[in-house]
Write a protein that holds these residues in place. Structure first.
Motif, PDB file in Angstrom:
ATOM      1  N   UNK A 132       0.830  -1.205   0.000  1.00 47.34           N
ATOM      2  CA  UNK A 132       0.000   0.000   0.000  1.00 47.34           C
ATOM      3  C   UNK A 132       0.864   1.254   0.000  1.00 47.34           C
ATOM      4  N   UNK A 133       1.978   1.220   0.732  1.00 44.46           N
ATOM      5  CA  UNK A 133       2.887   2.372   0.771  1.00 44.46           C
ATOM      6  C   UNK A 133       3.567   2.566  -0.573  1.00 44.46           C
ATOM      7  N   UNK A 134       3.933   1.446  -1.232  1.00 46.06           N
ATOM      8  CA  UNK A 134       4.539   1.563  -2.552  1.00 46.06           C
ATOM      9  C   UNK A 134       3.557   2.146  -3.567  1.00 46.06           C
ATOM     10  N   UNK A 135       2.333   1.721  -3.490  1.00 44.11           N
ATOM     11  CA  UNK A 135       1.307   2.239  -4.407  1.00 44.11           C
ATOM     12  C   UNK A 135       1.062   3.733  -4.142  1.00 44.11           C
ATOM     13  N   UNK A 136       1.052   4.113  -2.869  1.00 46.40           N
ATOM     14  CA  UNK A 136       0.851   5.525  -2.519  1.00 46.40           C
ATOM     15  C   UNK A 136       2.001   6.382  -3.038  1.00 46.40           C
ATOM     16  N   UNK A 137       3.226   5.859  -2.950  1.00 40.62           N
ATOM     17  CA  UNK A 137       4.374   6.602  -3.469  1.00 40.62           C
ATOM     18  C   UNK A 137       4.285   6.761  -4.985  1.00 40.62           C
ATOM     19  N   UNK A 138       3.871   5.711  -5.662  1.00 41.00           N
ATOM     20  CA  UNK A 138       3.714   5.796  -7.119  1.00 41.00           C
ATOM     21  C   UNK A 138       2.648   6.822  -7.493  1.00 41.00           C
ATOM     22  N   UNK A 139       1.553   6.849  -6.731  1.00 42.43           N
ATOM     23  CA  UNK A 139       0.507   7.833  -7.013  1.00 42.43           C
ATOM     24  C   UNK A 139       1.010   9.253  -6.767  1.00 42.43           C
ATOM     25  N   UNK A 140       1.790   9.445  -5.716  1.00 42.89           N
ATOM     26  CA  UNK A 140       2.340  10.778  -5.423  1.00 42.89           C
ATOM     27  C   UNK A 140       3.264  11.247  -6.537  1.00 42.89           C
ATOM     28  N   UNK A 141       4.109  10.333  -7.040  1.00 43.84           N
ATOM     29  CA  UNK A 141       5.006  10.706  -8.136  1.00 43.84           C
ATOM     30  C   UNK A 141       4.222  11.065  -9.395  1.00 43.84           C
ATOM     31  N   UNK A 142       3.198  10.335  -9.664  1.00 49.13           N
ATOM     32  CA  UNK A 142       2.379  10.631 -10.850  1.00 49.13           C
ATOM     33  C   UNK A 142       1.717  12.002 -10.718  1.00 49.13           C
ATOM     34  N   UNK A 143       1.160  12.271  -9.541  1.00 42.91           N
ATOM     35  CA  UNK A 143       0.512  13.571  -9.315  1.00 42.91           C
ATOM     36  C   UNK A 143       1.524  14.712  -9.424  1.00 42.91           C
ATOM     37  N   UNK A 144       2.736  14.478  -8.948  1.00 42.78           N
ATOM     38  CA  UNK A 144       3.772  15.510  -9.035  1.00 42.78           C
ATOM     39  C   UNK A 144       4.134  15.802 -10.488  1.00 42.78           C
ATOM     40  N   UNK A 145       4.245  14.743 -11.299  1.00 46.34           N
ATOM     41  CA  UNK A 145       4.559  14.944 -12.716  1.00 46.34           C
ATOM     42  C   UNK A 145       3.444  15.705 -13.420  1.00 46.34           C
ATOM     43  N   UNK A 146       2.207  15.337 -13.151  1.00 44.05           N
ATOM     44  CA  UNK A 146       1.082  16.044 -13.766  1.00 44.05           C
ATOM     45  C   UNK A 146       1.075  17.514 -13.354  1.00 44.05           C
TER      46      UNK A 146
END
Length: 253
Positions: A132-146
Motif C-alpha cells: 500500500x505504501x509503494x502504491x501511494x508513493x507511485x501515485x504521489x510521483x504521478x501527481x507531481x509529474x502532472x
C-alpha cells in the motif's frame, strides 16, 4: 540809346562772369570758416577702409556669439532626459512571470525540497515498505509529474501573454529613439531597449526552467517506477506457496 545798350551788355557780361566763377569754385558758396578745408582723397579712402574693417570685426563677433549660443542649445539638448520610461511595464511583466514560477506545485524550485523528495518518494524502493505504501508513493510521483506539466503550461501561457505588452513597449522605445533630440535621450532609449531584451530573456529562462522541471520529474518518476516494479516482482516471485506452472492461452489449440 547806345549807352543804354552798352550798359545792358556790360551787365550781361558781368553776370556771365559771376556764374562761371561760381561754377568753377566750390568754396565760394561756403562760409568763411569752412573755406579753409582741403579734401584729401587718399585720407578719405583710408578712413573708409578702416570703417569697413571695424564693421567686419563686429560681424565676426556677432557670428561668434551666435555659434556659442547654438553650442549651448546643443549641449542642453544632449543633456535632456528621455521623457519616456518603460520601467514599470517591464517590472510588471517580470512580476507576472515570477508569480507563475512561485506557484509551482508539489516539488518547487527549492534545493532542500528536491533533496528530500529524492531520498524518499523518488528514492530506491524500500524492501520493508508495504504494498500500500509503494502504491501511494507511485501515485504521489504521478501527481507531481502532472502538476509539473501544468505549471510548465501556465508559465508558457504567461510568457505568451507578455508578448503584446512587449511589442507595445518596443514600438514606444524605437519611436523615442528615432525622435531623440540629443545624445542622452538616444542613450537612454538604447538602455531601455536592452532592459526589454533582458526581460524577454528572463521569460525565456522561466519557460526553459519550468519545462526542464517537468521533464526531470517525469524522468525521475519513470526511474522510480522501474525500481518499484522490480521490488514488487521480487516480492511476488519469492512469496511462499507460489508454484510456477504452464498456462494455456487458447483452448483447443
Amino acid at each position: 540809346m547806345i549807352a543804354r545798350f552798352n550798359r545792358r551788355r556790360a551787365g550781361r557780361s558781368a553776370a556771365l562772369a559771376l556764374s562761371l566763377l561760381l561754377s568753377t569754385s566750390p568754396l565760394l558758396g561756403l562760409p568763411a570758416s569752412a573755406q579753409g578745408i582741403v579734401y584729401d582723397p587718399s585720407n578719405y579712402a583710408q578712413n573708409v577702409l578702416q570703417a569697413a574693417r571695424a564693421l567686419q570685426q563686429v560681424n565676426n563677433q556677432i557670428q561668434s556669439l551666435a555659434n556659442e549660443a547654438q553650442m549651448l542649445v546643443n549641449q542642453a539638448k544632449n543633456l535632456a532626459s528621455l521623457p519616456t520610461s518603460t520601467l514599470n511595464q517591464l517590472r510588471s511583466s517580470l512580476a507576472r512571470t515570477q508569480a507563475l514560477l512561485s506557484q509551482a506545485q508539489k516539488i518547487a524550485f527549492d534545493v532542500q525540497q528536491i533533496e528530500t523528495a529524492f531520498t524518499t518518494t523518488y528514492g530506491p524502493a524500500s524492501t520493508s515498505a508495504s504494498n500500500a505504501a509503494l502504491i501511494a508513493s507511485a501515485r504521489t510521483r504521478w501527481q507531481t509529474s502532472v502538476a509539473a506539466f501544468e505549471d510548465s503550461l501556465k508559465v508558457q501561457a504567461g510568457v505568451v501573454g507578455n508578448i503584446p505588452d512587449n511589442g507595445t513597449t518596443l514600438t514606444t522605445l524605437v519611436t523615442a529613439s528615432q525622435s531623440a533630440s540629443g545624445a542622452l535621450q538616444a542613450a537612454q532609449a538604447g538602455n531601455q531597449l536592452l532592459a526589454l531584451q533582458s526581460q524577454q530573456l528572463s521569460d525565456l529562462a522561466a519557460v526553459l526552467a519550468a519545462k526542464g522541471r517537468a521533464d526531470a520529474l517525469e524522468q525521475a518518476r519513470g526511474t522510480a517506477a522501474e525500481a518499484q516494479g522490480q521490488e514488487q516482482y521480487r516480492r511476488f516471485s519469492t512469496r511462499s506457496g507460489y508454484q510456477p506452472g504452464s498456462v494455456t492461452m487458447f483452448h483447443g489449440q
